[in-house]
Design a protein around this motif. Sequence first.
Motif, PDB file in Angstrom:
ATOM      1  N   GLY A  52      -3.182  66.144  82.993  1.00 14.33           N
ATOM      2  CA  GLY A  52      -1.802  66.690  82.577  1.00 14.33           C
ATOM      3  C   GLY A  52      -0.368  65.825  83.022  1.00 14.33           C
ATOM      4  O   GLY A  52       0.198  65.905  81.710  1.00 14.33           O
ATOM      5  N   PHE A  53      -0.914  65.402  83.912  1.00  9.05           N
ATOM      6  CA  PHE A  53       0.056  65.172  84.211  1.00  9.05           C
ATOM      7  C   PHE A  53       0.321  62.977  83.863  1.00  9.05           C
ATOM      8  O   PHE A  53       1.759  63.141  83.300  1.00  9.05           O
ATOM      9  CB  PHE A  53       0.354  64.418  86.152  1.00  9.05           C
ATOM     10  N   PHE A  54      -0.431  62.501  83.771  1.00  6.42           N
ATOM     11  CA  PHE A  54      -0.150  61.577  83.186  1.00  6.42           C
ATOM     12  C   PHE A  54       0.548  61.372  81.371  1.00  6.42           C
ATOM     13  O   PHE A  54       1.116  60.932  81.218  1.00  6.42           O
ATOM     14  CB  PHE A  54      -1.225  60.322  83.459  1.00  6.42           C
ATOM     15  N   LYS A  55      -0.045  62.488  81.252  1.00  7.91           N
ATOM     16  CA  LYS A  55       0.001  62.974  79.691  1.00  7.91           C
ATOM     17  C   LYS A  55       1.687  63.013  79.539  1.00  7.91           C
ATOM     18  O   LYS A  55       2.548  62.647  78.822  1.00  7.91           O
ATOM     19  CB  LYS A  55      -1.053  64.265  78.553  1.00  7.91           C
ATOM     20  N   LYS A  56       2.143  63.992  80.412  1.00  3.83           N
ATOM     21  CA  LYS A  56       3.326  64.386  80.640  1.00  3.83           C
ATOM     22  C   LYS A  56       4.248  63.250  80.084  1.00  3.83           C
ATOM     23  O   LYS A  56       5.433  62.711  80.008  1.00  3.83           O
ATOM     24  CB  LYS A  56       4.028  65.487  81.455  1.00  3.83           C
ATOM     25  N   LYS A  57       3.849  61.936  81.373  1.00  4.28           N
ATOM     26  CA  LYS A  57       4.840  61.444  82.109  1.00  4.28           C
ATOM     27  C   LYS A  57       5.434  59.696  80.526  1.00  4.28           C
ATOM     28  O   LYS A  57       5.735  59.219  80.730  1.00  4.28           O
ATOM     29  CB  LYS A  57       4.220  60.202  82.814  1.00  4.28           C
ATOM     30  N   ALA A  58       3.504  60.085  80.059  1.00  9.24           N
ATOM     31  CA  ALA A  58       3.765  59.254  79.168  1.00  9.24           C
ATOM     32  C   ALA A  58       4.484  59.587  76.960  1.00  9.24           C
ATOM     33  O   ALA A  58       4.826  58.989  76.919  1.00  9.24           O
ATOM     34  CB  ALA A  58       1.957  58.975  78.295  1.00  9.24           C
ATOM     35  N   LYS A  59       4.440  61.214  77.581  1.00  6.31           N
ATOM     36  CA  LYS A  59       5.442  61.721  76.681  1.00  6.31           C
ATOM     37  C   LYS A  59       6.804  61.291  77.099  1.00  6.31           C
ATOM     38  O   LYS A  59       7.903  60.531  75.667  1.00  6.31           O
ATOM     39  CB  LYS A  59       5.327  62.921  76.068  1.00  6.31           C
ATOM     40  N   ALA A  60       7.248  61.100  78.271  1.00  8.71           N
ATOM     41  CA  ALA A  60       8.645  61.139  78.539  1.00  8.71           C
ATOM     42  C   ALA A  60       9.503  60.007  78.786  1.00  8.71           C
ATOM     43  O   ALA A  60      10.190  59.387  78.024  1.00  8.71           O
ATOM     44  CB  ALA A  60       8.650  61.582  80.032  1.00  8.71           C
ATOM     45  N   GLU A  61       8.433  58.538  79.131  1.00 12.28           N
ATOM     46  CA  GLU A  61       8.722  57.827  78.192  1.00 12.28           C
ATOM     47  C   GLU A  61       8.558  57.053  76.502  1.00 12.28           C
ATOM     48  O   GLU A  61       9.772  56.426  76.625  1.00 12.28           O
ATOM     49  CB  GLU A  61       7.276  56.328  79.097  1.00 12.28           C
ATOM     50  N   ALA A  62       8.022  57.347  76.551  1.00 14.08           N
ATOM     51  CA  ALA A  62       8.394  57.593  75.035  1.00 14.08           C
ATOM     52  C   ALA A  62       9.434  58.092  74.006  1.00 14.08           C
ATOM     53  O   ALA A  62      10.504  57.301  73.863  1.00 14.08           O
ATOM     54  CB  ALA A  62       6.574  58.403  73.591  1.00 14.08           C
ATOM     55  N   ALA A  63       9.689  59.407  74.656  1.00 15.11           N
ATOM     56  CA  ALA A  63      10.934  59.745  74.489  1.00 15.11           C
ATOM     57  C   ALA A  63      12.501  58.805  74.912  1.00 15.11           C
ATOM     58  O   ALA A  63      13.452  58.569  73.947  1.00 15.11           O
ATOM     59  CB  ALA A  63      10.973  61.041  75.267  1.00 15.11           C
ATOM     60  N   ALA A  64      12.225  57.891  76.031  1.00 16.45           N
ATOM     61  CA  ALA A  64      13.438  57.098  76.878  1.00 16.45           C
ATOM     62  C   ALA A  64      13.611  55.882  75.583  1.00 16.45           C
ATOM     63  O   ALA A  64      13.827  55.420  75.206  1.00 16.45           O
ATOM     64  CB  ALA A  64      12.856  57.104  77.862  1.00 16.45           C
ATOM     65  N   THR A  65      12.778  55.511  75.295  1.00 17.89           N
ATOM     66  CA  THR A  65      12.412  54.565  74.478  1.00 17.89           C
ATOM     67  C   THR A  65      12.537  54.545  73.172  1.00 17.89           C
ATOM     68  O   THR A  65      13.309  53.720  72.629  1.00 17.89           O
ATOM     69  CB  THR A  65      10.323  54.259  74.168  1.00 17.89           C
ATOM     70  N   ASP A  66      12.310  55.989  72.527  1.00 14.79           N
ATOM     71  CA  ASP A  66      12.704  56.355  70.927  1.00 14.79           C
ATOM     72  C   ASP A  66      14.773  56.349  71.044  1.00 14.79           C
ATOM     73  O   ASP A  66      15.116  55.942  70.424  1.00 14.79           O
ATOM     74  CB  ASP A  66      12.425  57.480  70.584  1.00 14.79           C
ATOM     75  N   ALA A  67      15.183  57.593  72.430  1.00 18.26           N
ATOM     76  CA  ALA A  67      16.524  57.226  72.604  1.00 18.26           C
ATOM     77  C   ALA A  67      17.320  56.214  72.864  1.00 18.26           C
ATOM     78  O   ALA A  67      18.236  55.673  72.331  1.00 18.26           O
ATOM     79  CB  ALA A  67      16.512  57.785  73.617  1.00 18.26           C
ATOM     80  N   LYS A  68      16.717  55.065  73.319  1.00 20.38           N
ATOM     81  CA  LYS A  68      17.470  53.507  73.163  1.00 20.38           C
ATOM     82  C   LYS A  68      17.218  52.884  72.399  1.00 20.38           C
ATOM     83  O   LYS A  68      18.268  51.955  71.480  1.00 20.38           O
ATOM     84  CB  LYS A  68      16.307  52.610  74.592  1.00 20.38           C
ATOM     85  N   LYS A  69      16.200  52.979  70.820  1.00 17.85           N
ATOM     86  CA  LYS A  69      16.342  52.519  69.822  1.00 17.85           C
ATOM     87  C   LYS A  69      17.086  53.017  68.971  1.00 17.85           C
ATOM     88  O   LYS A  69      17.758  51.825  68.296  1.00 17.85           O
ATOM     89  CB  LYS A  69      15.176  52.295  69.454  1.00 17.85           C
ATOM     90  N   GLU A  70      17.756  53.976  69.407  1.00 14.20           N
ATOM     91  CA  GLU A  70      18.676  55.175  68.658  1.00 14.20           C
ATOM     92  C   GLU A  70      19.754  54.710  68.817  1.00 14.20           C
ATOM     93  O   GLU A  70      21.218  54.402  68.069  1.00 14.20           O
ATOM     94  CB  GLU A  70      18.195  56.243  68.604  1.00 14.20           C
TER      95      GLU A  70
END
Length: 330
Positions: free
Chosen positions: A312-330
């Motif tokens: 669960g810890f690694f999944k949350k970390k992966a989602k947070a990294e994906a959200a940060a990447t999307d925010a940078k693209k926008e």
Amino acid sequence: MQATDTRRKIIVGAFILLGIAIFILGVFTLGSQKKAFVKSFTVDVVFNDIQGLKTGNNVWFSGVKIGTIKKIQFFGTSQVQVFLNIEEEAHKYIHKDASASISSDGLIGNKIIVITGGTPKFPFVEDGDRLRVNTTLSTDDIMKTFQVNNKNLVDVTSDFKILAKSLVEGKGTVGALLTDEQIASDFKAIVVNLKTTTASANKMAAELDKFTKTLNTKGGLTDKLLTDTAVFAKLQASVNELQKTANSASELTENLNKASSKLTQTDNAVGVLLNDQKTAEQVKTIMLNMETSSKKLDENLEALQHNFLLRGFFKKKAKAEAAATDAKKE
């Protein structure tokens, strides 16, 4: 008879009177020539050699006869004192620094004494004064000089005669130049080459002059370098900066030399690594162990990601990294 005696006495008396008149006239004539009846004064001169002077010889001043020699006598041990009887009229022209010399009346004439007047800053001579001697060449000295010169001329003529004969016979370098046609031709060739060289030198000088004039062209680089102080100052500043750079490069080279010399020594870490074989092997072993440990650590981390406790810890970390990447693209 008485008339005849009277006539004879008259004739004799006339002849006697005529003789007396002629005698008196002769006395006055000779007296005028010898200046016997002219007011005069006396000066003397002491000579080492009077060269045949006699009493009664003339005394001249500036080409004019002004007196005669009155008396000649010995003076001292070997000198001769000459007394001059000079007209009073010439007194105002002769100064105390005047000098006397012995000369001749013409080339072979009688001996005379010539007086020079002296300078106006001195007073006029007085009766009884002594004039100084003007030591000039006498006629005898001049004749002796002529004899010596004639002998020298004869010697020079004889030597020149011998030299001319040698030249005609082709002796010596100069004789060979005059008689040998081959040497003459070579000499002409040398002259021609010299003339050509001179022409080339003149041409080069003209070209150099032309080049020099171009250097002086207004506004040119050379003109600015030579006359524009601002350009010269900039050039000097550039040279100074270049000198600083060269000094820095020299210091850098020296530091590199020192560093490179350290690399060959074993008193430092890098030197030990480069020069100690055992230490190098140990470092290699450590590097291999670190690489193996890193690989095992990656495998352990991968295993932890699949562990159900930490999934669960690694999944949350992966989602947070994906959200940060999307925010940078926008």
